[in-house]
Design a protein around this motif. Sequence first.
Motif, mmCIF file in Angstrom:
data_model
loop_
_atom_site.group_PDB
_atom_site.id
_atom_site.type_symbol
_atom_site.label_atom_id
_atom_site.label_comp_id
_atom_site.label_asym_id
_atom_site.label_seq_id
_atom_site.Cartn_x
_atom_site.Cartn_y
_atom_site.Cartn_z
ATOM 1 N N LEU A 1 69.221 35.403 35.200
ATOM 2 C CA LEU A 1 68.991 37.028 35.670
ATOM 3 C C LEU A 1 67.485 37.221 36.067
ATOM 4 N N ILE A 2 66.557 37.051 35.214
ATOM 5 C CA ILE A 2 65.059 37.273 35.724
ATOM 6 C C ILE A 2 64.111 36.256 35.515
ATOM 7 N N GLY A 3 64.694 34.912 35.300
ATOM 8 C CA GLY A 3 63.680 33.787 35.409
ATOM 9 C C GLY A 3 62.900 33.717 33.910
ATOM 10 N N PRO A 4 62.302 32.493 33.946
ATOM 11 C CA PRO A 4 61.265 32.575 32.882
ATOM 12 C C PRO A 4 60.013 33.361 32.456
ATOM 13 N N THR A 5 59.580 33.590 31.201
ATOM 14 C CA THR A 5 58.254 34.084 30.994
ATOM 15 C C THR A 5 57.045 33.223 31.429
ATOM 16 N N ARG A 6 55.831 33.722 31.747
ATOM 17 C CA ARG A 6 54.803 33.101 31.892
ATOM 18 C C ARG A 6 53.683 32.719 30.986
ATOM 19 N N VAL A 7 53.586 34.063 30.115
ATOM 20 C CA VAL A 7 52.444 33.716 29.324
ATOM 21 C C VAL A 7 52.884 33.110 28.021
ATOM 22 N N GLY A 8 52.136 32.150 27.489
ATOM 23 C CA GLY A 8 52.746 31.409 26.471
ATOM 24 C C GLY A 8 52.038 32.000 25.031
ATOM 25 N N TRP A 9 52.693 32.100 23.992
ATOM 26 C CA TRP A 9 52.338 32.904 22.931
ATOM 27 C C TRP A 9 51.145 32.736 22.405
ATOM 28 N N ARG A 10 50.427 31.508 22.326
ATOM 29 C CA ARG A 10 48.906 31.229 21.875
ATOM 30 C C ARG A 10 48.068 31.998 22.812
ATOM 31 N N ASP A 11 48.374 31.758 24.337
ATOM 32 C CA ASP A 11 47.356 32.582 25.319
ATOM 33 C C ASP A 11 47.602 33.876 24.938
ATOM 34 N N GLY A 12 48.999 34.539 24.692
ATOM 35 C CA GLY A 12 48.921 36.029 24.649
ATOM 36 C C GLY A 12 48.511 36.538 23.255
ATOM 37 N N ILE A 13 48.633 35.769 22.246
ATOM 38 C CA ILE A 13 47.943 36.140 20.988
ATOM 39 C C ILE A 13 46.367 36.047 20.932
ATOM 40 N N ARG A 14 45.807 35.107 21.615
ATOM 41 C CA ARG A 14 44.389 35.163 21.857
ATOM 42 C C ARG A 14 44.122 36.391 22.561
ATOM 43 N N ARG A 15 44.720 36.679 23.475
ATOM 44 C CA ARG A 15 44.250 37.789 24.450
ATOM 45 C C ARG A 15 44.224 39.054 23.510
ATOM 46 N N LEU A 16 45.524 39.127 22.655
ATOM 47 C CA LEU A 16 45.687 40.234 21.697
ATOM 48 C C LEU A 16 44.308 40.406 20.785
ATOM 49 N N VAL A 17 43.868 39.389 20.212
ATOM 50 C CA VAL A 17 42.931 39.651 19.381
ATOM 51 C C VAL A 17 41.646 39.880 19.822
ATOM 52 N N ARG A 18 41.479 39.160 21.122
ATOM 53 C CA ARG A 18 40.373 39.753 21.855
ATOM 54 C C ARG A 18 40.298 41.219 22.082
ATOM 55 N N ALA A 19 41.332 41.740 22.650
ATOM 56 C CA ALA A 19 41.467 43.204 23.101
ATOM 57 C C ALA A 19 41.256 44.089 21.904
ATOM 58 N N ARG A 20 41.966 43.704 20.609
ATOM 59 C CA ARG A 20 42.073 44.688 19.467
ATOM 60 C C ARG A 20 40.727 44.541 18.911
ATOM 61 N N HIS A 21 40.111 43.530 18.789
ATOM 62 C CA HIS A 21 38.832 43.268 18.145
ATOM 63 C C HIS A 21 37.754 42.551 18.991
ATOM 64 N N PRO A 22 37.219 43.012 20.022
ATOM 65 C CA PRO A 22 36.205 42.295 20.786
ATOM 66 C C PRO A 22 34.900 42.102 20.178
ATOM 67 N N GLU A 23 34.678 42.806 18.962
ATOM 68 C CA GLU A 23 33.469 42.240 18.133
ATOM 69 C C GLU A 23 33.540 41.163 17.499
ATOM 70 N N ILE A 24 34.761 40.659 17.429
ATOM 71 C CA ILE A 24 34.956 39.055 16.630
ATOM 72 C C ILE A 24 34.624 38.027 17.381
ATOM 73 N N ASP A 25 33.657 37.045 16.955
ATOM 74 C CA ASP A 25 33.273 36.032 17.885
ATOM 75 C C ASP A 25 34.411 34.760 17.453
ATOM 76 N N LEU A 26 35.477 34.556 18.348
ATOM 77 C CA LEU A 26 36.774 33.701 18.092
ATOM 78 C C LEU A 26 36.217 32.256 17.663
ATOM 79 N N LYS A 27 36.797 31.780 16.822
ATOM 80 C CA LYS A 27 36.264 30.708 16.062
ATOM 81 C C LYS A 27 37.158 29.505 16.689
ATOM 82 N N ALA A 28 37.946 29.498 17.820
ATOM 83 C CA ALA A 28 38.646 28.469 18.208
ATOM 84 C C ALA A 28 38.926 28.918 19.678
#
Length: 301
Positions: free
Chosen positions: A274-301
């Motif tokens: 009906l609507i096709g596949p999603t495009r944002v992989g969960w690791r990419d999405g989670i990384r973006r969430l962490v960066r958005a919620r806590h921009p002060e954190i220097d991501l380690k990986a």
Amino acid sequence: MKDARILITGATSQVGLPVARELAKSNTVFGLGRLRRAEERDLLTSLGVEPVSADLVTDDFTSLPRSLDYVINFAVVKTGSFDHDLAANAEGVGRLMSRLAGIRAFLHCSSTAVYQADGHRAFKETDPLGDNHRAIFPTYSICKIAAESMVKFAARQWNIPTTIARLNVPYGDNGGWPAFHLEMILGGMAIDVHADAPSIYNPIHEDDYIATIPRLLAAASVPATIVNWGGSEEASIEDWCRYMGTLIGVEPKLHPTEKTIPSVRIDTTRMLELIGPTRVGWRDGIRRLVRARHPEIDLKA
């Protein structure tokens, strides 16, 4: 979608707000809710969304905007009182739909919480329903099932093309279950995972649930179309918590227990049709969430 008149219930919610913000760029969007606080109205207005005050429990919806094209229902009430929550989630959506004859399509956001727990199987839309979320939300699953029944009745009764989309772990910059887990990791709190490990879901990023809404509306029919709505890629709570721990340099504390929600994997066959596949992989999405919620954190990986 362009130049349509769209009513969104629950427009200030975690899922509804990003949708309202995006659709308001090219459409006339009305945001319906109780809107008891001035800041809620101000937020919608700042996004180009016209506030509409209404209570799902008590309102007769006679003040709805005229000549609507689409209605998207993200409203959900979970106070823990069955009488109140059933009135809001099931009776409320029925009374709302009774005022919508003539619209092009109605999209009802349900949940994969409607499925009867069954280990790690991938649930199809035709699988048995049950009280899946009782361990943490006493009224949630039953109210979602009741609301689906009301929506199916209303679609037939008033000939409203309808899609019932069963959402599975929405998340993104505006929050979601992984965002709660992130705060728990940072706070050193234990995160419940089901003893029947791993706790697998199909998380869907806000970019993807926004992008798929036009196709969900296009799939609306009488009787109602029912479809799972989640990410094409599976991930477990254990997966995303450990990944967030790697990003922020904090080891998550996982607590296996029977007193939490079990796995809710979905079969995406009908969704893909009906609507096709999603495009944002969960690791990419989670990384973006962490960066958005806590921009002060220097991501380690």
